[in-house]
Motif scaffolding. Structure first.
Motif, PDB file in Angstrom:
ATOM      1  N   TRP A  36       6.938  12.491 -24.643  1.00  9.72           N
ATOM      2  CA  TRP A  36       6.679  13.365 -25.795  1.00  9.72           C
ATOM      3  C   TRP A  36       6.652  14.806 -25.295  1.00  9.72           C
ATOM      4  N   PRO A  37       7.302  15.749 -26.032  1.00 10.93           N
ATOM      5  CA  PRO A  37       7.401  17.109 -25.488  1.00 10.93           C
ATOM      6  C   PRO A  37       6.091  17.901 -25.510  1.00 10.93           C
ATOM      7  N   GLY A  38       5.010  17.351 -26.065  1.00 11.61           N
ATOM      8  CA  GLY A  38       3.736  18.066 -25.997  1.00 11.61           C
ATOM      9  C   GLY A  38       3.415  18.858 -27.255  1.00 11.61           C
ATOM     10  N   CYS A  39       4.347  18.911 -28.195  1.00  7.75           N
ATOM     11  CA  CYS A  39       4.094  19.590 -29.473  1.00  7.75           C
ATOM     12  C   CYS A  39       5.072  19.037 -30.516  1.00  7.75           C
ATOM     13  N   THR A  40       4.813  19.363 -31.761  1.00  6.68           N
ATOM     14  CA  THR A  40       5.742  18.917 -32.801  1.00  6.68           C
ATOM     15  C   THR A  40       6.913  19.897 -32.818  1.00  6.68           C
ATOM     16  N   VAL A  41       8.103  19.350 -32.893  1.00  7.12           N
ATOM     17  CA  VAL A  41       9.279  20.219 -32.825  1.00  7.12           C
ATOM     18  C   VAL A  41      10.042  20.116 -34.141  1.00  7.12           C
ATOM     19  N   ASP A  42      10.331  21.273 -34.719  1.00  5.69           N
ATOM     20  CA  ASP A  42      11.053  21.306 -35.983  1.00  5.69           C
ATOM     21  C   ASP A  42      12.428  20.640 -35.821  1.00  5.69           C
ATOM     22  N   VAL A  43      12.835  19.901 -36.848  1.00  9.42           N
ATOM     23  CA  VAL A  43      14.098  19.150 -36.755  1.00  9.42           C
ATOM     24  C   VAL A  43      15.260  20.068 -36.353  1.00  9.42           C
ATOM     25  N   SER A  44      15.246  21.310 -36.875  1.00  7.93           N
ATOM     26  CA  SER A  44      16.369  22.210 -36.605  1.00  7.93           C
ATOM     27  C   SER A  44      16.461  22.603 -35.121  1.00  7.93           C
ATOM     28  N   LEU A  45      15.356  22.440 -34.396  1.00  6.02           N
ATOM     29  CA  LEU A  45      15.362  22.874 -32.980  1.00  6.02           C
ATOM     30  C   LEU A  45      15.577  21.722 -31.992  1.00  6.02           C
TER      31      LEU A  45
END
Ligand code: ADQ
Length: 726
Positions: A36-45
């Motif tokens: 898991w990258p450690g944060c929520t990531v917006d779909v566009s990114l």
């Protein structure tokens, strides 16, 4: 887009291991971090992040939404597993929504892995967040070598069983999907094996478990630290500067240090209470000692953690209010993550390191402190509830629940002469230097690699489709055949009680069909008494061997004793077997004409294991001057006459008949007597994955039926085609 390394024991350790691999090109195999990258990531990114993570950090992100993280990470991981595995059952939440999310996320990881993993890759799964993943991966990609390491304690059966039945079974089965499962200490390994036995019924041999489809090794690998990094760090210019500054600030004081994440398992409140009592009972140290308490923020937003933070701060305030005065703050409290150089400076200036977890899988802080004490001074006080205590017994060991012990240990540590400090630290340093983090990781990975060979060997003995076709072909071409078939566990699955194993119509039909071929002698070789066999198979044209060979019956003839026996011994031995049965609920004695059996399939598996060994020992002593023997079957200890076994019985048929095809099938140790005496050209098959004298293994009873059904199929092949093998 910016990237930061996350904190914690696991990351610190593995990052060092990867660096050491990069320094040694021969070991530098390709690797990829998946997580898991450690944060929520917006779909566009997301696409951009995947690209950058792969290109710059050899990492592959698995994206999770806030809602998923809420129920998975804060929920099942940190509100269910973490408290329970650290022996805080009252903090444990049992919410089915959390469990469902946990299952879903493990599946999400499996999907993500299937995008990046190749057959024959090695996959190393870490920690309690992904305990279902090994099995999911094994099902999807059976050729991938899967290792799993648990960084937290594995609790005892009494605690683990608090999980609802479905959860605890699926967690154990999930873990058993791995080829190698590692724990920090022998205790955790033992607890795990105990849970597997009690909950799933799998026994282990030298910590190897034979599941229905593969061998799993369970072992202990105490995680080390990057020793060189910590022992070299104090001499680094940045660190030296920080150390000097700290030294001059704290020049008048003895320094006691504690470093940990804010977590109820770390015993921070107990530590403060112990320190409070130390100051109270040792006024001579007031104004002379500072407790430097570094706490790293963790799991912010979780109720217990927020509450604990308040309690810690109140307690710090209370101690400082009670004892402090101008120029002396008894507790210096910092609630933040500190960079590496500052951490080392703290270790370097501290006379004592106080590590008091109520439970801790390992605890690397204790090891790091010892490693940075390059002049050999410094005293470690360590909780007996930390995994690292096994490797650091020269520390002052305390029970963190006893604040008096903490107080006494502090005084002892502060008064320990320098020579004694050095003596203790040198021993610990030597140990930590040898088993450093790269050794730990290499050890784990080498073990995992070695298992491939064991597994390949086992797979090689499994009856392959080609070998199966050859067996059928030889059968069809032969003219006189002897088929020796064990009953329980071979023709039929093992059941809870011997009386429940009556053959069903399918099995009777199959035997009848095989027996209808005049070229066949079917012989059922069993440990059962002759009356049961007579009742079940008496009207079939089959031979019968009862009581492991004591009784024989050729098809259509009457029962014969293998040889005349005296059974006077039963009067003496039966009461002993009865006593052992009385001592173990679920065990019972079966008296047969020429033997007696002590069954324990229904009993508590662990207690039964001990008592079976004790009973065997006891019996062996008693029969030492007789012609009796004690044999171990599947969940049964049996006393029979020596020289009577399935092999000797089967030889009667083999010697009397000119067989050109012999097939023997059996599932336990008593069948090994048969496998051992067969001619080399015979086809012998042990049911289950186990070491054997048989030529092949079949996985289970269903495969046996399948093979026999293929043999029973009508053949168009001429029976005259072959000769007896030489
Ligand atoms: P953690 O619970 O994170 O690890 P620990 O083993 O003590 O516990 O490791 C903490 C790491 O973070 C250490 O390397 C330490 O230097 C660093 N650290 C701690 N506090 C810090 C601070 N304030 N600032 C900077 N760095 C800090 C889990 C298990 C442990 C097990 C490890 C490794 O809970 O029992 O030892 O994994 O398996």
């Amino acid at each position: 887009m910016t990237f930061n390394e996350s904190a914690g024991g696991l990351v610190t350790g593995l990052a060092s291991f990867m660096q050491s691999r990069r320094r040694a090109p021969a070991l530098n195999v390709d690797h990829l971090w998946v997580g898991w990258p450690g944060c929520t990531v917006d779909v566009s990114l997301r696409d951009q992040l995947i690209h950058e993570a792969l290109a710059s950090f050899q990492s592959f992100p698995v994206f999770l939404t806030d809602e998923q993280m809420e129920k998975f990470y804060l929920g099942f991981c940190n509100a269910t597993i973490w408290p329970l595995f650290h022996y805080f059952p009252t903090f444990t939440e049992y919410q089915s929504g959390y469990w469902e999310q946990y299952k879903e996320i493990n599946q999400v990881f499996c999907e993500a892995l299937s995008d990046v993993i190749r057959p024959n890759d090695v996959l190393w799964i870490h920690d309690y967040h992904l305990m279902l993943l090994p099995r999911l991966v094994k099902i999807r990609m059976p050729r991938v070598s899967v290792g799993f390491f648990l960084h937290i304690p594995f609790p005892s059966f009494e605690v683990f069983r608090l999980l609802p039945g479905e959860w605890r079974r699926e967690i154990l089965e999930g873990l058993l999907g791995a080829d190698l499962i590692g724990f920090h200490t022998y205790e955790y390994t033992h607890h795990f094996l105990q849970c597997v036995l009690r909950i799933l019924g799998y026994e282990h041999q030298m910590a190897q478990i034979l599941t229905a489809d593969h061998v799993v090794k369970v072992d202990t690998f105490p995680m080390g630290i990057d020793y060189e990094k910590f022992s070299n760090a104090p001499a680094e210019p940045d660190t030296e500067r920080e150390t000097q500054a700290l030294r001059s600030t704290l020049a008048e004081f003895k320094v006691v240090l504690s470093v940990d994440r804010l977590d109820y398992s770390k015993g921070i409140l107990n530590r403060l209470e112990g320190y409070d009592l130390f100051l109270e009972s040792n006024p001579q140290f007031q104004g002379k000692v500072v407790l430097l308490m570094i706490v790293v923020p963790s799991r912010i937003g979780v109720l217990q953690y927020d509450r604990m933070k308040r309690q810690v701060e109140e307690r710090v305030g209370k101690i400082n209010g009670r004892f402090g005065r101008v120029g002396w703050t008894p507790v210096v409290y910092q609630y933040r993550h500190v960079p590496f150089s500052s951490l080392v400076a703290f270790y370097s200036v501290s006379d004592v390191c106080l590590v008091t977890p109520l439970r801790d899988g390992m605890n690397l802080v204790a090891k790091e402190y010892v490693a940075t004490r390059t002049d050999g001074t410094g005293m470690l006080i360590l909780s007996e509830m930390a995994g690292s205590v096994k490797e650091l017994p020269e520390a002052i060991i305390i029970n963190p629940n006893n604040r008096r012990e903490i107080a006494v240990a502090l005084k002892e540590a502060l008064e320990t002469p320098l020579e004694e400090q050095k003596r203790r630290n040198q021993i610990m340093q030597r140990r930590l230097k040898r088993y450093h983090v790269s050794r730990w990781a290499n050890d784990f990975l080498n073990n995992l690699g070695g298992l491939r060979e064991v597994q390949d060997h086992i797979e090689a003995t499994l009856l392959s489709p080609k070998a199966r076709r050859e067996v059928i072909d030889r059968y069809k071409k032969s003219r006189r055949r002897g088929l020796f078939l064990d009953y329980d566990g071979t023709l039929t699955p093992l059941v809870r009680s011997p009386a429940m194993a009556k053959p069903d119509d399918m099995r009777l039909g199959l035997l009848r069909s095989l027996a209808s071929d005049p070229a066949n002698d079917i012989v059922i070789t069993s440990g059962r008494d002759r009356h049961s066999l007579q009742e079940w198979f008496g009207d079939l044209r089959v031979g019968l061997v009862a009581e492991h060979g004591a009784w024989l019956k050729r098809a259509g003839e009457s029962w014969q004793l293998f040889k005349p026996f005296s059974v006077a011994w039963k009067r003496q031995l039966l009461p002993i077997l009865e006593i052992y049965a009385d001592r173990l609920p679920g065990a019972f004695v079966e008296e047969k004409e020429n033997s007696t059996a002590w069954h324990y399939r229904l009993a508590d598996p662990e207690q039964a294991g001990f008592l079976a060994a004790e009973l065997t020992d006891h019996l062996l002593n008693l029969i030492s001057k007789t012609d009796l023997q004690v044999i171990q079957g599947s969940k049964v200890v049996e006393v029979t006459h020596a020289g009577v076994d399935k092999g000797s019985a089967a030889l009667k048929w083999i010697i009397e008949n000119e067989y050109d095809f012999v097939l023997a099938l059996g599932d336990d140790l008593t069948d090994e007597d048969l496998f051992r005496v067969l001619p080399e050209w015979a086809v012998s098959i042990r049911v289950g994955i186990a070491g054997t004298h048989a030529r092949h293994n079949l996985r289970n009873n269903a495969d046996v039926i399948d093979l026999l059904q293929s043999l029973a199929l009508p053949s168009s092949v001429s029976l005259k085609a072959t000769h007896r093998p030489s």
